[in-house]
Design a protein around this motif. Structure first.
Motif, PDB file in Angstrom:
ATOM      1  N   ASP A  63      43.734 109.326  -7.977  1.00  0.00           N
ATOM      2  CA  ASP A  63      43.966 109.445  -6.461  1.00  0.00           C
ATOM      3  C   ASP A  63      41.567 109.385  -6.455  1.00  0.00           C
ATOM      4  O   ASP A  63      41.703 107.861  -5.279  1.00  0.00           O
ATOM      5  N   ALA A  64      41.112 110.093  -7.274  1.00  0.00           N
ATOM      6  CA  ALA A  64      39.796 109.804  -7.079  1.00  0.00           C
ATOM      7  C   ALA A  64      39.086 108.332  -7.036  1.00  0.00           C
ATOM      8  O   ALA A  64      38.763 108.495  -6.514  1.00  0.00           O
TER       9      ALA A  64
ATOM     10  N   CYS B 222      42.078 117.790 -15.782  1.00  0.00           N
ATOM     11  CA  CYS B 222      42.420 117.675 -14.102  1.00  0.00           C
ATOM     12  C   CYS B 222      44.075 116.872 -14.501  1.00  0.00           C
ATOM     13  O   CYS B 222      44.624 116.369 -15.613  1.00  0.00           O
ATOM     14  N   GLN B 223      45.112 116.703 -13.517  1.00  0.00           N
ATOM     15  CA  GLN B 223      46.157 116.558 -13.529  1.00  0.00           C
ATOM     16  C   GLN B 223      45.480 114.185 -13.425  1.00  0.00           C
ATOM     17  O   GLN B 223      44.655 114.503 -12.371  1.00  0.00           O
TER      18      GLN B 223
ATOM     19  N   ALA C 200      45.647 113.150  -9.933  1.00  0.00           N
ATOM     20  CA  ALA C 200      44.416 113.707  -9.312  1.00  0.00           C
ATOM     21  C   ALA C 200      43.344 112.629  -9.717  1.00  0.00           C
ATOM     22  O   ALA C 200      42.733 112.233  -8.624  1.00  0.00           O
ATOM     23  N   ALA C 201      43.048 112.068 -10.975  1.00  0.00           N
ATOM     24  CA  ALA C 201      42.639 111.455 -11.276  1.00  0.00           C
ATOM     25  C   ALA C 201      41.903 109.972 -11.087  1.00  0.00           C
ATOM     26  O   ALA C 201      40.960 109.081 -10.175  1.00  0.00           O
TER      27      ALA C 201
ATOM     28  N   ARG D 259      36.338 118.395  -2.062  1.00  0.00           N
ATOM     29  CA  ARG D 259      36.568 117.445  -3.592  1.00  0.00           C
ATOM     30  C   ARG D 259      35.653 117.822  -5.095  1.00  0.00           C
ATOM     31  O   ARG D 259      34.653 118.364  -4.631  1.00  0.00           O
TER      32      ARG D 259
ATOM     33  N   GLY E 166      44.031 119.564  -8.640  1.00  0.00           N
ATOM     34  CA  GLY E 166      44.366 118.981  -8.997  1.00  0.00           C
ATOM     35  C   GLY E 166      43.464 119.628 -10.536  1.00  0.00           C
ATOM     36  O   GLY E 166      44.291 119.302 -11.595  1.00  0.00           O
TER      37      GLY E 166
ATOM     38  N   PRO F 163      38.488 114.637  -7.756  1.00  0.00           N
ATOM     39  CA  PRO F 163      39.890 115.159  -7.270  1.00  0.00           C
ATOM     40  C   PRO F 163      40.044 116.418  -6.659  1.00  0.00           C
ATOM     41  O   PRO F 163      38.834 117.071  -6.309  1.00  0.00           O
ATOM     42  N   SER F 164      41.049 116.579  -5.337  1.00  0.00           N
ATOM     43  CA  SER F 164      41.104 117.974  -4.859  1.00  0.00           C
ATOM     44  C   SER F 164      40.970 118.846  -6.307  1.00  0.00           C
ATOM     45  O   SER F 164      41.661 118.786  -7.106  1.00  0.00           O
TER      46      SER F 164
END
Length: 862
Positions: free
Chosen positions: A57-58, A50-51, A54-55, A142, A76, A72-73
């Motif tokens: 943001d989650a 996972c980026q 992105a993590a 998600r 990511g 994450p989306s």
């Protein structure tokens, strides 16, 4: 050292760059974190990653709305594969090309191993299905779970659905799910997506899983509920030939050789454990319908529910089927011991024992040891850097339990961590306080500080759920914005038989601008009446007033002294209180509204200025008044908030009569306002802005969600112009202000908020509250639908444009997210409402999703 061990075990040149986050990030040119993976020595290594952005943001979303499902989306998430076989490498590239997904082939030796990577749509096994599902969505999902080349679980926030994509048909899962539902065991229904049994759709439910909320005050109760549900499942009379076999794997876990290879120094102990387990497991165990992989992360719970046992749902039934009953209990206990939450294991056994009969101690120990060994490689597959230690601990625990089953009992009774020694019944933050007689007269009455961090920890809302005073626990029913002397609180004593029970009279209170004299209940809790208190938001200290007193409302104590049989119905400290005086002699039931000295005339003036409502509606009729109170006769009827019967059209008729009376009152009222005295969209937008600031103080975690909802509502209000035909409106009209009595005109309460303004605001208030009551679970969907239908019909008759009604409704809903941030019971649900009101930037209106309405489920109307 742990990475070197894994690399040696994988036996593939270059595999080190897949096993360590720094090396993997360097390979891809971006910061990545490892999620999980699988190693096939000498053949392949496959990892999901996972980026880091992105993590983050989650995690930020989770900080804002901790109870919602977050992840994450899809953009990511990705995978990287090191594979020795050129034929399998070609197969990965070929399958990705069919769906147009990109697979990146990294520089590698001509004869391999080959290094490939890609996103979800290029997954080596799932890619084509993922591509089709993602392309069919009208919203951004998600990622809740991803096991490369095995399964993907997505959450669709806007439609509240969960989509599971697997590499194999899930017909058995559908079958056992139907069995669970038919037996009444709490789970979630599944349905195929577009008739593909390898893609299932279900509804998102609850506020998280039990593993995530293991330290919550209601976790033990949830585990007990899971134990009762498991006993119900195990006792079900289901023929074995009606069920698939549970997917438990080999009797002696196939993970043992892998553990021996990973930890050669442990190989003799591992082989010994295998022999011990073979001897201890029963040859002919009791069998039936089982879950197959039960653990706390498979149990969803609803933390908003206030019953003695929380509502739960057991999920992930893909291993469920016919199998040994002890396997479920062993799986749960092993998961709890591995996660250092033994109290959840003991709680499940307690719930199970109350409804059924657990296995004997020897058998329970054997199944627990088996589950510990089967799951011993999980830390390896999830790339825990300390995996050798974690694997070793599970081996040691399994050995101790197999050698002496009494060790399991000792392990389950180990002292819990943190504050888990609190009583199981506690359900929320409790702020200690002292209530003394001096508190009634002395604003500086002594207090006891709240628990450390209650006021300064940004993860804790300022308003507590409960307050300790006079040796009793008091629920914080309502709170109001800071008035310069602290945050006013209304407390109600909890039922001593059920510390989680609170009075319902104010849980669903209005927008905070009025009290409802009709709010009452026959329970002993309500007869005692609420108490006032104040919270210092800087220190978290709570000062509780003596019963029936308020330093700024001296008329309250005077009224209760004059009427010993009276009861306090509601109490907003420092502003107003409502007291019900029972009928006596020739006098009927009365209500006394008490305000600060010298302010009663405002209540009397409000009744006069709202005279146009008198006639179409029944208003409260004044009996007596003095400088700080007004006594009125009780109005007959039940509030619409209570939800009248649907049968015989009672509910629809009550709403139609209400809206007819409303239209008549508007027609009879004044239409020529003084200069600048009209309440229109600009004034409503200003109200929203003031509520935004008030709510931020008590619920900082919900601020981001509320801000987005408020900005969206203010944009809609900004498109409106001042009303062309202003009229006298209630301005705070909702279901708790309206009473229905057969044969009488509707009753209307609290007209002191009446102003000249836009009639659309009254209807929008009613409509928004109908949706909120449905979300709260106070009304069912049919009650809410009928109310909205009648409101919309009234708007049509009044020639109110749909866009105007919608703009005001968005403002009311956004305001409700702020108001209910002050109500501990509804705070989390108010955040959910705010999240629902948040539009995606530049997104068109959300249409029904293909996943919600598959072609074979649509109803065609001609």
């Amino acid at each position: 050292m742990s990475t070197a061990r894994l690399a040696a075990h994988a036996d593939l040149p270059g595999v080190e760059q897949l096993l360590e986050p720094g090396a993997l990030s360097a390979l891809h040119g971006e910061d990545l974190s490892l999620l999980r993976g699988r190693l096939k020595p000498g053949a392949s290594a496959l990892v999901a990653h996972c980026q880091v952005a992105a993590a983050a943001d989650a995690d930020a979303d989770a900080d804002v709305d901790a109870d919602a499902a977050r992840g994450p989306s899809p953009e990511g998430i990705g995978w990287t594969l090191l594979i020795a076989s050129p034929h399998k490498r070609d197969g990965v590239l070929r399958r990705a090309a069919r769906s147009g997904a990109e697979v990146h082939e990294h520089t590698c030796p001509a004869d391999g191993p080959f290094l490939l990577s890609g996103g979800l749509e290029a997954d080596p096994r799932l890619g084509r299905l993922v591509h089709r599902v993602l392309r069919s969505l009208r919203q951004t999902p998600r990622v809740l779970s991803y096991n490369p080349a095995r399964h993907l679980v997505l959450h669709l926030p806007q439609t509240g659905q969960v989509v599971r994509i697997a590499t194999r048909p899930l017909d058995d899962l559908l079958h056992v799910t139907r069995c669970w539902i038919a037996l009444g065991v709490p789970t979630i229904a599944q349905r195929p997506w577009r008739r593909r049994s390898s893609v299932l759709v279900s509804e998102h439910w609850g506020t998280g899983d039990l593993a995530h909320h293991a330290q919550h005050r209601r976790a033990l109760r949830a585990a007990e509920a899971a134990g009762a549900a498991l006993s119900q499942l195990h006792d079900a009379a289901v023929a074995a030939d009606e069920l698939p076999e549970a997917r438990l794997g080999e009797r002696i876990p196939a993970t043992l050789p892998e553990i021996a290879a990973l930890l050669p120094e442990q190989a003799p102990a591992v082989h010994r454990l295998g022999r011990l387990l073979r001897d201890r497991l029963p040859e002919h165990p009791r069998t039936g319908l089982i879950h197959g992989d039960l653990s706390p992360d498979q149990v969803l719970l609803d933390l908003q529910d206030t019953g003695s046992l929380p509502q739960i749902r057991v999920i992930d039934l893909d291993r469920s089927g016919h199998g040994p009953l002890g396997a479920d209990l062993g799986s749960w206990l092993a998961a709890c011991l591995s996660a250092d939450t033994p109290e959840l294991g003991a709680a499940l056994l307690a719930g199970y024992a109350r409804a059924g009969t657990p296995p004997e101690a020897d058998e329970l120990a054997a199944w627990t040891a088996r589950a510990l060994l089967a799951g011993a490689v999980d830390p390896v597959r999830r790339f825990r850097t300390d995996w050798p230690i974690l694997v070793g601990r599970r081996l040691e625990l399994a050995a101790a339990i197999l050698e002496d089953p009494a060790h399991l009992t000792k392990a389950l009774s180990a002292a819990p961590r943190g504050d888990r020694g609190a009583p199981v019944a506690a359900t929320g933050p409790i702020a200690p306080a002292v209530a003394t007689d001096s508190a009634a007269t002395d604003p500086a009455a002594p207090v006891v500080p709240a628990a450390p961090g209650a006021a300064t920890d940004p993860a804790v809302a300022v308003v507590p759920e409960r307050v300790l005073a006079d040796g009793a626990v008091w629920a914080v029913d309502r709170a109001w914005p800071h008035d310069g002397r602290g945050i006013p609180l209304e407390l109600r004593a909890e039922d001593p038989e059920d510390p989680e029970d609170t009075a319902d009279t104010a849980d669903t209170a209005d927008t905070g601008n009025a009290e409802d004299p009709a709010e009452r209940t026959d329970s002993a809790t309500a007869r005692r009446g609420p108490r006032g208190a104040r919270l210092d938001p800087e220190t978290g200290e709570v000062t509780v007033f003596a019963p029936g007193t308020d330093p700024r409302l001296p008329g309250l104590a005077r009224c209760l002294d004059a009427h010993p049989d009276a009861e306090v119905v509601s109490h907003r400290p420092g502003k107003r209180a409502v007291v019900r005086v029972p009928a006596a002699g020739e006098q009927g039931e009365r209500y006394v509204k008490i305000v600060r000295p010298g302010r009663a005339q405002r209540l009397r003036d409000a009744l006069t200025s709202a005279a146009s409502f008198d006639g179409p509606f029944r208003l409260q009729q004044e009996i007596t008044a003095d400088e700080d109170s007004v006594t009125t006769a009780a109005l007959a009827g039940r509030t619409l908030h209570e939800g009248l019967p649907l049968e015989d059209g009672v509910w629809r008729r009550a709403w139609r009569e209400t809206l007819t009376a409303w239209a008549q009152a508007l027609a009879a009222g004044p239409v020529t306002p003084p200069e600048g005295a009209v309440h229109g969209p600009a004034e409503e937008s200003a109200v929203l802005e003031s509520w935004r600031e008030r709510a931020r103080l008590v619920d900082p975690l919900g601020s981001t969600l509320r801000d987005r909802a408020i900005e969206a509502a203010r944009r809609e209000l900004g498109r409106l112009t001042a009303p062309e035909r202003p009229a006298l409106i209630h301005r705070d009209l909702h279901d708790k202000q309206i009473l229905h009595a057969p044969g009488l005109s509707p009753g209307l309460l609290d007209v002191d908020t009446a102003v000249l303004g836009d009639p659309a605001l009254d209807l929008a208030n009613l409509r928004a509250h109908a949706s909120w009551r449905e979300l709260q679970g106070i009304w069912n969907a049919e009650h809410a639908r009928i109310a909205r239908e009648e409101i919309d019909a009234a708007a049509l008759r009044a020639r109110i444009p749909a866009a105007t009604l919608a703009a005001y409704e968005s403002g009311t809903l956004a305001r409700l997210t702020c108001v209910y941030a002050f109500r501990p019971r509804w705070r989390a649900l108010a955040r959910e409402l705010a999240a629902d009101l948040r539009p995606a930037p530049g997104a068109p209106p959300v249409a029904p999703d293909d996943l919600l309405h598959t072609p074979d489920e649509r109803t065609v109307t001609t």
